[in-house]
Design an enzyme around this catalytic site. Structure first.
Site: not given
Ligand code: GDD
Ligand code: MG
Length: 332
Positions: A108, A159, A218
């Site tokens: 994303d 987080k 994001d």
């Molecule tokens: N295949 C798979 N399986 N993908 C997953 C799973 C899973 O169980 N869980 C999450 N994802 C994928 C989501 O689809 C997304 O593309 C990515 O992993 C990160 O998950 P998000 O849910 O978007 O995380 P976030 O936005 O809260 O936090 C992450 O991104 C931030 C930056 O945008 C973390 O990596 C943070 O450390 C980071 O700052």
């Molecule tokens: Mg995200």
């Protein structure tokens, strides 16, 4: 070079849009965000992408029926159950037989980062893992690092509570890994790369950061998903842009539409005012309705008003109704 792209999350924060379309398949500038992301990886030297899939894999396979996205060869790794970010990376990398330096990206993230620059920094440091970092005002919703002068990450916290962040430099969701990172991820269980693995690599002195001031968003939350779209109209992106109306968008000449993207097959009737919004493919905005700062996949009836709201594919705003700061259908 291979990249693993994480696309298996539930996209909860973009419901109800993600009730029908998985988050990375939602359009940004009339293209699935995953296609824009893969284009950027390709510009940085990636030849093969492994999609780490879980939730709703079919739309991805249907979108790329010949197994390619541009010049990039796609591989599909479908988890039997959600393994979280770390488990998903391990599962996808083993599925594709990755045994060398590789890239990982959250599905994303929309950014102008030069991935080749990230790989070069990784090699310069002799790192085991290198994170792209971005400075933000409120880091508490992200992974946050304490970065030493030599570029090594002293501490990684996912987080942190507001006020306890070690800096304003956040994990921007694009990584370069040595294959040895895979050995740090226990097999066949839920593992968070951010909570369970990055702290271990940091403790070993092998986690590095590469901080840039590139465009970065994001797109996994509504306001930023909207911004990721609108920023393609305003020329904020280094390599990408979009037209306001996709080919096949039906916009009545008597409609007032500004700073808004209208997707293929969406229909905007006469007398409407639509501002600062994303009108997704299939949406209908009927006569004289007013839509502001919203994401619309469903239908807005005649003379209705919609402000800062999200309308999923099944959402219908009745004629003359007012909807503000809400989602339709309601989230339960
Ligand atoms: N295949 C798979 N399986 N993908 C997953 C799973 C899973 O169980 N869980 C999450 N994802 C994928 C989501 O689809 C997304 O593309 C990515 O992993 C990160 O998950 P998000 O849910 O978007 O995380 P976030 O936005 O809260 O936090 C992450 O991104 C931030 C930056 O945008 C973390 O990596 C943070 O450390 C980071 O700052
Ligand atoms: Mg995200």
């Amino acid at each position: 070079m291979h990249a693993v792209v994480l696309v298996g999350g539930f996209g909860t924060r973009l419901r109800p849009l993600t009730n029908t379309i998985p988050k990375p398949m939602l359009p940004v500038g009339h293209e699935p965000m995953i296609a824009r992301l893969i284009g950027r990886l390709a510009r940085g030297g990636v030849t093969d992408v492994v999609l780490a899939l879980g939730f709703k894999p079919e739309p991805f396979m249907e979108a790329f029926p010949d197994g390619r996205c541009g010049d990039v060869v796609l591989h599909y790794a479908v988890e039997p159950e959600p393994l979280d970010t770390g488990g998903a990376i391990r599962f996808a990398a083993l599925h594709a037989g990755i045994d060398d330096t590789f890239v990982v990206a959250n599905g994303d993230v929309m950014t102008d980062l030069d991935v080749a620059g990230l790989v070069a920094a990784h090699r310069r440091h002799g790192a085991e893992a290198t994170l792209h970092l971005i400075g933000v005002d409120d880091p508490s919703a992200f992974g946050v690092v304490d970065l030493a002068d030599d570029g090594s990450v002293r501490q990684f916290v996912e987080k942190p509570a507001r006020g306890t962040e070690p800096s304003n430099l956040i994990n921007a969701g694009t990584y370069v890994f040595e294959a040895s990172v895979l050995d740090r991820i226990p097999a066949e269980q839920r593992v968070s790369i951010e909570r369970d693995v990055f702290p271990l690599v940091a403790d070993a002195g092998r986690l590095f950061g590469y901080s840039t001031d590139d465009y970065w968003i994001d797109a996994g939350v509504p306001d930023f998903y909207r911004a990721a779209n609108l920023d393609l109209l305003s020329g904020k992106r280094a390599h990408e842009s979009a037209e306001a109306f996709a080919p096949g968008a039906i916009v009545d000449p008597q409609a007032t539409v500004s700073n808004t993207l209208v997707g293929a097959g969406a229909r905007i009737a006469a007398g409407t005012t639509v501002v600062d919004s994303v009108i997704l493919p299939g949406a209908v905005i009927e006569e004289r309705a007013q839509v502001e700062s919203s994401l619309v996949m469903g239908r807005v009836g005649a003379d209705a008003t919609v402000i800062e709201s999200i309308i999923g594919a099944d959402g219908v705003v009745a004629a003359d109704d007012h909807l503000a700061y809400s989602t339709l259908p309601d989230l339960d």
